[in-house]
Design a protein around this motif. Structure first.
Motif, PDB file in Angstrom:
ATOM      1  N   THR A  37      58.215  22.375  24.599  1.00 59.34           N
ATOM      2  CA  THR A  37      56.872  22.064  25.084  1.00 59.34           C
ATOM      3  C   THR A  37      56.853  20.674  25.688  1.00 59.34           C
ATOM      4  O   THR A  37      57.652  19.808  25.336  1.00 59.34           O
ATOM      5  CB  THR A  37      55.835  22.110  23.938  1.00 59.34           C
ATOM      6  OG1 THR A  37      56.216  21.170  22.937  1.00 59.34           O
ATOM      7  CG2 THR A  37      55.774  23.497  23.342  1.00 59.34           C
ATOM      8  N   THR A  38      55.956  20.473  26.603  1.00 57.83           N
ATOM      9  CA  THR A  38      55.796  19.165  27.214  1.00 57.83           C
ATOM     10  C   THR A  38      54.724  18.397  26.474  1.00 57.83           C
ATOM     11  O   THR A  38      53.967  18.938  25.681  1.00 57.83           O
ATOM     12  CB  THR A  38      55.396  19.315  28.696  1.00 57.83           C
ATOM     13  OG1 THR A  38      54.172  20.053  28.748  1.00 57.83           O
ATOM     14  CG2 THR A  38      56.461  20.044  29.484  1.00 57.83           C
TER      15      THR A  38
ATOM     16  N   HIS B 273      56.758  29.469  32.058  1.00 58.75           N
ATOM     17  CA  HIS B 273      56.200  28.172  32.454  1.00 58.75           C
ATOM     18  C   HIS B 273      54.971  28.342  33.349  1.00 58.75           C
ATOM     19  O   HIS B 273      53.984  27.600  33.208  1.00 58.75           O
ATOM     20  CB  HIS B 273      57.270  27.357  33.181  1.00 58.75           C
ATOM     21  CG  HIS B 273      56.768  26.081  33.772  1.00 58.75           C
ATOM     22  ND1 HIS B 273      56.412  24.993  33.008  1.00 58.75           N
ATOM     23  CD2 HIS B 273      56.539  25.718  35.061  1.00 58.75           C
ATOM     24  CE1 HIS B 273      55.999  24.016  33.793  1.00 58.75           C
ATOM     25  NE2 HIS B 273      56.056  24.426  35.050  1.00 58.75           N
TER      26      HIS B 273
ATOM     27  N   GLU C  38      52.539  24.291  29.485  1.00 63.67           N
ATOM     28  CA  GLU C  38      53.078  23.418  28.448  1.00 63.67           C
ATOM     29  C   GLU C  38      54.487  23.828  28.028  1.00 63.67           C
ATOM     30  O   GLU C  38      55.136  23.118  27.262  1.00 63.67           O
ATOM     31  CB  GLU C  38      52.141  23.397  27.240  1.00 63.67           C
ATOM     32  CG  GLU C  38      50.785  22.760  27.524  1.00 63.67           C
ATOM     33  CD  GLU C  38      49.940  22.617  26.275  1.00 63.67           C
ATOM     34  OE1 GLU C  38      50.513  22.353  25.198  1.00 63.67           O
ATOM     35  OE2 GLU C  38      48.717  22.783  26.369  1.00 63.67           O
ATOM     36  N   ARG C  39      54.927  24.967  28.524  1.00 67.74           N
ATOM     37  CA  ARG C  39      56.296  25.408  28.255  1.00 67.74           C
ATOM     38  C   ARG C  39      57.222  24.828  29.314  1.00 67.74           C
ATOM     39  O   ARG C  39      56.952  24.926  30.503  1.00 67.74           O
ATOM     40  CB  ARG C  39      56.373  26.931  28.283  1.00 67.74           C
ATOM     41  CG  ARG C  39      55.534  27.614  27.210  1.00 67.74           C
ATOM     42  CD  ARG C  39      56.184  27.488  25.855  1.00 67.74           C
ATOM     43  NE  ARG C  39      55.522  28.329  24.879  1.00 67.74           N
ATOM     44  CZ  ARG C  39      55.930  28.469  23.629  1.00 67.74           C
ATOM     45  NH1 ARG C  39      56.998  27.840  23.212  1.00 67.74           N
ATOM     46  NH2 ARG C  39      55.271  29.246  22.784  1.00 67.74           N
ATOM     47  N   SER C  40      58.309  24.238  28.880  1.00 62.85           N
ATOM     48  CA  SER C  40      59.210  23.568  29.812  1.00 62.85           C
ATOM     49  C   SER C  40      60.228  24.532  30.395  1.00 62.85           C
ATOM     50  O   SER C  40      60.522  25.587  29.828  1.00 62.85           O
ATOM     51  CB  SER C  40      59.930  22.410  29.118  1.00 62.85           C
ATOM     52  OG  SER C  40      60.662  22.887  28.010  1.00 62.85           O
TER      53      SER C  40
END
Length: 462
Positions: free
Chosen positions: A16-17, A355, A360-362
């Motif tokens: 996650t970012t 993504h 928020e998924r890298s």
């Protein structure tokens, strides 16, 4: 994520970012992702992305139709979609159940010829259509009589006679409805019996019940004249052209070809954005679900459901010898994504799809560049053997002269190279193996390292 068709066990971990991002990426942001994946990371020859969001739908593409063909791809480029086919197979089941042709709890044996004896596990419970569609049939991932004549097209010679011979001889050791175990065999069998029940081929069943009603003109198995000039060529992990796949008696597991535009149309209907006669069947697919593992994922009919609440996504991916695919949507935002690649690489398209659904998924990092060390081929004998990764899914390590190879059930051999003592890596896929070798003995087990996951496998034979 672990649902690539007929490939090495592939589980993607997504980080996650730190900050929340906008719900939908811009075309320039998507193009930057594709440029990095293709031009810098060398993980595809061409990728097409389709997006559904509040503004409607749009397509972004980058790359080539084929390695040496400079023509670009677009929303009408035709790809193999691999295991995304399973969502169509499950939808056909749900639609037939809605119309009364079959029921989810119909025993599979009732739809097979009388000459086929589908044996039951010790508890005597029959395998039902729902068990097949939920990967809970107890059947292995692949049949043990799948012995490809051509490793580049591993299912082409697996006909109905071989399927029936396996089913009649196989004694299940797992009870249906108990353990979840992803099975290409199970979905191939599901497509086969639904076709038998309908009196049509699997392809005709999908065309009549799904593709034609939804207006998906380019979704089929058999090549169509109108595909001329817009059919992508598949490439292997080395970015070299490779042959398409023929799924033989198991088309329901992964035989369909389609386009980004067609799959966007499918997603519009699945998300309820496009009215269709299939709406009740789509609803049944989502409503029929069971938790997997720690409960962070659920298996629905065809779809996999990951996460919870506003971050929940509904998805499936796929892969054949030359292609990768991802289709999914996020109910809370109304965003849907299709990603199709004409190259079979480990860093493929799943992370791009996730993504774009959940910013928020890298994205997956670039593959690590590994260096082979000099090794004495005489030491390879300690590693030779068959190692069990999962029921019905083995990894066989064998020596060919001074070279060492690994071959997964139903797949072609892959050369592996030493990078440290007892540790090897493959160049054609992002996978490594560490062997457990007692002093003076042969390896007792190995661990497959792939996409952040360690999968142990005990030696089960020489």
């Amino acid at each position: 994520m672990r649902h690539l068709l007929l490939n090495w066990i592939t589980i993607m971990t997504l980080g996650t970012t730190a900050q929340a991002a906008p719900l939908s990426a811009t075309d320039n942001e998507i193009l930057e992702i594709l440029t990095t994946r293709i031009d810098e990371q060398k993980q595809s020859v061409g990728i097409v992305v389709g997006i559904i969001d509040a503004a409607g739908q749009r397509v972004v593409a980058h790359g080539r139709l084929e390695k040496d063909d400079p023509r670009p791809l677009d929303g009408n480029t035709v790809f193999e979609i691999g295991s995304v086919t399973k969502v169509f197979t499950a939808l056909a089941l749900a639609d037939m159940a809605e119309r009364g042709g079959v029921q989810l709890d119909t025993p599979v044996s009732q739809l097979l010829p009388e000459s086929v004896v589908l044996r039951q596990a010790a508890d005597g419970k029959p395998i039902t259509l729902e068990h097949l569609a939920m990967h809970m049939s107890g059947l292995p991932r692949l049949p043990d009589n799948l012995m490809p004549a051509d490793d580049n097209d591993p299912y082409a010679d697996y006909g109905v006679a071989k399927l029936y011979a396996f089913l009649s001889s196989h004694q299940p050791t797992r009870q249906p409805g108990g353990e979840h175990a992803y099975s290409n065999l199970g979905y191939g069998l599901l497509g086969h019996v639904l076709a038998l029940q309908s009196g049509q081929s699997y392809e005709a069943l999908v065309r009549e019940r799904i593709a034609i009603p939804l207006g998906m003109a380019d979704t089929a198995i058999t090549a169509r004249p109108e595909w001329e000039g817009r059919r992508a060529t598949g490439h292997d992990a080395g970015l070299e052209p490779t042959s398409d796949w023929d799924l033989g008696a198991l088309p329901g597991a992964g035989a369909l070809r389609s386009t980004t535009n067609d799959l966007l149309t499918f997603l519009q209907a699945a998300m309820g954005k496009k009215p269709s006669s299939l709406a009740p069947a789509f609803a049944t697919m989502i409503a029929t679900r069971k938790p997997l593992g720690d409960g962070s994922e659920e298996q629905a009919l065809g779809w996999v459901i990951s996460g919870s609440g506003e971050r929940q996504i509904v998805w499936h991916n796929g892969g054949t010898g030359g292609y990768r695919s991802f289709v999914g949507f996020r109910p809370s935002t109304g965003v849907g994504v299709v990603v199709l690649s004409n190259t079979s690489t480990e860093v493929g398209v799943d992370d791009i799809g996730v993504h774009l659904l959940d910013r928020e998924r890298s994205l997956a990092p670039a593959p690590v560049q590994r260096v082979a060390i000099a090794a004495d081929p005489a030491t390879y004998d300690a590693y030779v053997g068959t190692y069990r990764l999962a029921p019905g899914f083995d990894l066989t390590v064998f020596r060919d002269g001074n070279r060492l190879f690994a071959q997964a059930t139903g797949q072609g051999p892959i050369e592996i190279f030493a990078e440290a003592e007892h540790r090897f890596f493959a160049r054609s896929v992002d996978a490594q193996m560490t062997f457990e070798v007692p002093a003076g003995a042969r390896a007792a087990s190995l661990t497959l390292h792939q996409n952040g996951q360690d999968s142990p496998a005990a030696r089960v034979g020489d």
